[in-house]
Scaffold this active site. Structure first.
Site, PDB file in Angstrom:
ATOM      1  N   CYS A  81      47.118  31.466  37.382  1.00 14.04           N
ATOM      2  CA  CYS A  81      46.091  30.699  38.101  1.00 14.04           C
ATOM      3  C   CYS A  81      46.569  30.391  39.516  1.00 14.04           C
ATOM      4  CB  CYS A  81      45.764  29.397  37.386  1.00 14.04           C
ATOM      5  SG  CYS A  81      44.503  28.469  38.291  1.00 14.04           S
TER       6      CYS A  81
ATOM      7  N   GLY B  32      34.730  38.618  41.015  1.00 17.06           N
ATOM      8  CA  GLY B  32      33.467  39.324  41.198  1.00 17.06           C
ATOM      9  C   GLY B  32      33.650  40.710  41.796  1.00 17.06           C
TER      10      GLY B  32
END
Ligand SMILES: Cc1cc2nc3c(=O)[nH]c(=O)nc-3n(C[C@H](O)[C@H](O)[C@H](O)COP(=O)(O)O)c2cc1C
Length: 328
Positions: free
Chosen positions: A143, A229
């Site tokens: 992360c 994305g």
């Protein structure tokens, strides 16, 4: 040589993930990406139970976390920039409130785990062992949005130490979720496999930023965030290809995947599984259509099982399955 087409209904999409505790059989290779499916509750009205072959919930840590200050997500021209910061209810509330809802889906659950240190990861895994439908863990070492998020992900030795420790706590599937924010993904993939990972998933988001120059500040609450994305799909594809050449455990590809065509690109470079993330925000009900398209595309090419396509890119097929190549 062009093959004869086959009936799309006869195309087999199942995937096997070997682990010390036995094989995990999945009906097809498409899973939701952690953090984009929450804990499943918002999706229940849209997706019939069992649509995904397994569920990967949002990261769980021992303690609950409030996440980062808002704004925490903005759209960029070809991707989403987020800085959620691993907000989650913590282990106890996950077990009492969220897990029962996830279990209603009736498919295997691979719990995504995050921690500040090795003990944290071990505590979560130990507490979840034996819970109905929990068949493994995805260890998030990648992360980019919290201070310690990449502590284990940027150093292959640290990744390996974490995986070895968690390996002792479970014989379920152990998947290491790697970061794209490194120069040599193969080195990290090999370290994960050597330490006992049963699979590798990649990629988490790419560190990125968006700036309002008039205000002189970031458009999200933290200076930088993670990009996901369509913009990151070519990066994910390159990294999946490199990882697949380096290891002989299943690779689960993540990054900008939104169609059957995309999935087949990743399978051709060697991926066994994929996760769909950001696209779920746009089309929460996309999965049945993607699976139908997947079977149709394979049937048209006369491919009866995904294994026939796996690793065929660039002549890789003669090295797969199970024939890993030394990392240069
Ligand atoms: C809003 C958001 C929250 C996310 N939260 C997590 C998380 O809690 N744990 C994790 O491992 N990955 C998390 N991710 C990363 C995704 O699982 C995935 O690796 C990444 O978004 C790339 O896939 P995509 O382009 O299909 O979204 C998050 C991504 C987004 C967009």
């Amino acid at each position: 040589m062009k093959r004869e087409s086959v009936e799309s209904a006869s195309v087999e999409l199942s995937v096997r993930i070997p682990s010390p505790g036995g094989d995990l059989m999945l009906s097809h290779p498409v899973l939701p990406a952690s953090g984009t499916f929450g804990y499943g509750e918002e999706f229940e009205p849209f997706l019939p139970p069992g649509t995904f072959s397994a569920i990967v919930p949002k990261s769980i840590s021992v303690e609950s976390r409030p996440g980062n200050p808002p704004p925490r997500a903005i759209e960029t021209p070809s991707g989403l920039l987020n800085s959620i910061g691993l907000q989650n209810p913590g282990l106890d509330l996950f077990v009492s409130d969220y897990l029962p809802r996830l279990q209603r889906y009736g498919v295997p659950i691979l719990v995504n785990v995050v921690g500040k240190n090795i003990e944290d990861y071990c505590t979560v895994v130990e507490a979840l062992e034996g819970q109905e439908l929990i068949r493994g863990y995805e260890l998030n070492v990648s992360c980019p949005n919290v201070k310690e998020g990449l502590r284990f992900g940027l150093d292959p030795e640290a990744t390996a130490a974490l995986i070895s420790a968690v390996r002792e706590k479970t014989s379920g599937v152990l998947m290491a979720k790697l970061t794209p924010n490194v120069t040599d993904i193969a080195e990290h993939a090999v370290a994960a496999q050597s330490a006992g990972a049963d699979a590798i998933s990649l990629i988490n988001t790419v560190r990125a930023m968006s700036v309002d120059w008039r205000q002189g500040r970031s458009r999200i609450g933290t200076d930088t965030g993670g990009l996901s994305g369509p913009a990151i799909r070519p990066i994910a594809l390159r990294m999946a290809w490199e990882a697949c050449q380096a290891v002989d455990i299943p690779v689960c590809a993540i990054g900008g995947i939104s169609s059957a065509e995309h999935i087949l690109e990743f399978v051709s470079v060697g991926a066994s599984l994929v996760q769909v993330g950001t696209h779920l925000y746009r089309e929460p009900t996309c999965l049945p259509e993607i699976l139908r398209e997947l079977q149709e595309l394979l049937a048209k090419e006369g491919i009866c099982h995904l294994d026939e396509l796996r690793g065929t890119f660039g002549g890789l097929s003669d090295r797969l399955p199970g024939r890993s190549r030394p990392v240069p």
